[in-house]
Design a protein around this motif. Structure first.
Motif, PDB file in Angstrom:
ATOM      1  N   TYR A  90       0.691  -1.200  -0.163  1.00 57.64           N
ATOM      2  CA  TYR A  90       0.034   0.134   0.134  1.00 57.64           C
ATOM      3  C   TYR A  90       0.862   1.169  -0.127  1.00 57.64           C
ATOM      4  CZ  TYR A  90      -3.338   3.419   1.267  1.00 57.64           C
ATOM      5  OH  TYR A  90      -4.317   4.696   1.253  1.00 57.64           O
ATOM      6  N   ARG A  98      -7.843   5.003   0.554  1.00 55.22           N
ATOM      7  CA  ARG A  98      -8.093   3.684   0.888  1.00 55.22           C
ATOM      8  C   ARG A  98      -9.398   2.995   0.517  1.00 55.22           C
ATOM      9  NH1 ARG A  98      -3.913   1.537   4.488  1.00 55.22           N
ATOM     10  NH2 ARG A  98      -5.231  -0.411   4.588  1.00 55.22           N
ATOM     11  N   GLU A 102      -9.538  -0.870  -0.754  1.00 61.42           N
ATOM     12  CA  GLU A 102     -10.464  -1.874   0.286  1.00 61.42           C
ATOM     13  C   GLU A 102     -11.591  -2.439  -0.209  1.00 61.42           C
ATOM     14  OE1 GLU A 102      -8.154  -0.343   4.282  1.00 61.42           O
ATOM     15  OE2 GLU A 102     -10.348   0.076   4.093  1.00 61.42           O
TER      16      GLU A 102
END
Length: 115
Positions: A90, A98, A102
C-alpha cells in the motif's frame, strides 16, 4: 408422362415439409446440477513464479508455464522493464484513497457470510 415442373414442385414441397418436421423436434436439455462445483476449472494454465525484484526485496508474480520461447523470454523482459509500474504494498501507492482499494462485504448484522 407427367410434367417435369409438377414433379419439381412436389419434390420442393416435400423437402420443405421434411425440414419443418426436423425443426419441430423437441430439444433434449440437461438439468442443472443440484449444487455448484467449487473446484478450479481444468482449463486453468499451470503457473510459473518469476521474481521481478531482488533476493532481499522479492516481487513475485506468475506467468503461464505453458508459454514457449521466445514469447516467455519476451514477456519476462517486458515485466522486468516495467516493474516500477506494479505495486506490491500500500505504501507504494501514495495519495490513493483507501476507500478505493479496500474490498468490503457488507453483511447484515446477525447473519453469517455464505460461500
Amino acid at each position: 408422362m407427367q410434367d417435369p415442373a409438377i414433379n419439381m414442385a412436389k419434390f420442393t414441397h416435400e423437402s420443405i415439409e421434411d425440414q419443418e418436421e426436423e425443426e419441430l423436434q423437441e430439444e433434449v436439455l440437461d438439468f442443472a446440477p443440484a449444487s455448484l462445483d467449487d473446484s478450479l476449472p481444468e482449463v486453468e494454465d499451470p503457473l510459473r513464479e518469476i521474481n521481478l525484484g531482488t533476493e532481499e526485496d522479492p516481487r513475485p508474480t506468475f506467468i503461464s508455464a505453458l508459454l514457449k520461447e521466445p514469447l516467455k523470454s519476451e514477456l519476462i523482459a517486458l515485466l522486468q522493464e516495467f516493474r516500477d509500474c506494479f505495486a506490491w504494498y500500500y505504501h507504494e501507492m501514495p495519495g490513493l484513497d483507501r476507500e478505493l482499494v479496500e474490498h468490503k462485504l457488507p453483511i447484515k448484522e446477525g447473519y453469517l457470510p455464505v460461500k
